[in-house]
Design an enzyme around this catalytic site. Structure first.
Site, PDB file in Angstrom:
ATOM      1  N   SER A   1      48.966  38.488  44.471  1.00 57.25           N
ATOM      2  CA  SER A   1      49.157  39.869  44.020  1.00 57.25           C
ATOM      3  C   SER A   1      49.512  40.839  45.135  1.00 57.25           C
ATOM      4  O   SER A   1      50.057  41.912  44.869  1.00 57.25           O
ATOM      5  CB  SER A   1      47.893  40.367  43.304  1.00 57.25           C
ATOM      6  OG  SER A   1      46.751  40.234  44.130  1.00 57.25           O
TER       7      SER A   1
ATOM      8  N   ASP B   1      42.422  49.719  43.696  1.00 56.61           N
ATOM      9  CA  ASP B   1      41.456  49.223  42.723  1.00 56.61           C
ATOM     10  C   ASP B   1      40.406  48.432  43.499  1.00 56.61           C
ATOM     11  O   ASP B   1      40.308  48.567  44.716  1.00 56.61           O
ATOM     12  CB  ASP B   1      42.133  48.401  41.612  1.00 56.61           C
ATOM     13  CG  ASP B   1      42.913  47.196  42.145  1.00 56.61           C
ATOM     14  OD1 ASP B   1      42.632  46.746  43.272  1.00 56.61           O
ATOM     15  OD2 ASP B   1      43.805  46.703  41.426  1.00 56.61           O
TER      16      ASP B   1
ATOM     17  N   HIS C   1      42.798  45.644  45.644  1.00 54.30           N
ATOM     18  CA  HIS C   1      44.075  45.865  46.322  1.00 54.30           C
ATOM     19  C   HIS C   1      44.124  47.218  47.021  1.00 54.30           C
ATOM     20  O   HIS C   1      43.694  48.221  46.451  1.00 54.30           O
ATOM     21  CB  HIS C   1      45.220  45.785  45.310  1.00 54.30           C
ATOM     22  CG  HIS C   1      45.205  44.533  44.495  1.00 54.30           C
ATOM     23  ND1 HIS C   1      44.646  44.485  43.232  1.00 54.30           N
ATOM     24  CD2 HIS C   1      45.653  43.285  44.773  1.00 54.30           C
ATOM     25  CE1 HIS C   1      44.765  43.252  42.759  1.00 54.30           C
ATOM     26  NE2 HIS C   1      45.369  42.506  43.675  1.00 54.30           N
TER      27      HIS C   1
END
Length: 375
Positions: free
Chosen positions: A61, A350, A353
């Site tokens: 991600s 978040d 990340h």
């Protein structure tokens, strides 16, 4: 003629244009070749006679530019407030509020402003020549990691890369494709999900492996992947270590006690893995002719930011900006979640990340320390 095309493509274009006698097909090829290397203006001074036509990214991600958008998986973020600071406020599938490290590195190298996802339906042929991302949020070196959340494993990312090479050959020819691949920078960003999720949080591997043997499994997978993309033409390859996963807000909440401190056991595991990975890459680099394998340490820069936040312009490093900041990630960070007032003061967007500003600080440190090792 081939020497001119491969070493000084834009000089070649001027030469052909001024003399006016070249076959049309060669002239068109030269125009295309110039377009490969003339993107946005570089802010990094590269060594003389060095070009970087494109940036190719694999992994999780941190590097996913939207490849998960159309998957049947919870590991996606193509909805607000993700992308709130991206151009037009669009939620593109990037796991942050704005740009990712891939975007920033490509821009700093003068390639282009944004790196597209390979699975983006709007991807055009001209995008391929300057690089794409094959990364899929939630994946890892352990095959079980991607299966847990139904995302694209590294093995499938490799198959997409082979497909990409075929498209590139059809567009610019085999010799120019080889030149592009040999001179591109490749980045591989994975391992965090394996340790943080598969091994520690879900404990799916902790009964089968101790941390030393699990780190060996991950390093063997990383090494195998590097060798496979090398055989396909990659030469300049940056392989990221893992961050201090015990300091991610999510892990602080789950395993850091009432005070939500960094989880030392998790961080020690990350350091074990990083040490093994670095050693293996040193060995591998000596056995692959013309390869530049660069181990990129993100553990120490990130732990320094966490321990000395104000030195880097941050006020909050233990919570995300989205929602409470303790647990929210992907679907838990959504349009009903509140967003912190000053995102630039938060290291994390978040609970997993970094914010765009967090990434910017990290990328600046990484490029300063590592860019010359690719050449």
């Amino acid at each position: 003629m081939q020497k001119l095309l491969s070493e000084k493509p834009c000089t070649c274009l001027a030469f052909l244009y001024l003399n006016g006698n070249a076959p049309l097909v060669v002239y068109c090829c030269s125009i295309l070749w110039c377009s490969l290397i003339m993107g946005s203006e570089a802010t990094i001074k590269l060594p003389e006679n060095v070009t970087v036509p494109g940036l190719i990214v694999f992994g999780d991600s941190i590097a996913d530019q939207g490849n998960n958008n159309n998957l049947s998986s919870v590991m996606k973020c193509n909805f607000p407030p993700y992308g709130i600071d991206f151009t037009g406020g669009l939620a593109t599938g990037r796991f942050t509020n704005g740009r990712t490290p891939s975007d920033m590195i490509a821009a700093e190298l003068g390639i282009k402003e944004l790196v597209p996802a390979y699975l983006d339906p709007s991807l055009q042929m001209k995008d391929l020549s300057t690089g794409v991302s094959f990364a899929s949020g939630g994946t890892g070196y352990d095959p079980q990691t991607s299966k847990l959340v139904s995302v694209v494993p590294l093995s499938d990312q490799l198959e997409m890369f082979k497909e990409y090479i075929g498209k590139l050959k059809a567009s610019i020819g085999e010799e120019n494709t080889t030149h592009v691949l040999n001179n591109n920078i490749f980045l591989l960003v994975a391992g965090s999900n394996d340790l943080a999720n598969t091994y520690f949080t879900l404990k799916l591997r902790s009964f089968q492996y101790d941390i030393l043997s699990y780190a060996d499994l991950l390093v063997a997978s990383a090494s195998d992947f590097v060798q496979k993309i090398y055989k396909l033409g990659a030469r300049r390859i940056g392989i990221f270590g893992v961050p201090p996963v015990g300091c991610l807000p999510f892990q602080r909440t789950l395993a850091g006690g009432n005070s939500r401190i960094c989880v030392d056991t998790y961080n020690q595991a990350a350091q074990v893995y990083n040490s093994k990975l670095s050693s293996q890459l040193n060995f591998l680099g000596n056995s692959l002719p013309q390869a530049k394998l660069v181990y990129v340490d993100i553990y120490n820069p990130l732990i320094d930011i966490i321990q000395n936040p104000q030195d880097h312009g941050f006020d909050v490093v233990d919570k995300g900006c989205c929602g409470t900041g303790d647990l929210e990630v992907v679907v838990l960070c959504n349009k009903w979640s509140r967003v912190c007032q000053d995102k630039s003061k938060h290291l994390f967007w978040d609970s997993y990340h970094p914010t765009e500003q967090g990434y910017k600080v990290l990328v600046d440190l990484i490029l300063k320390d590592y860019i010359n090792q690719f050449f």
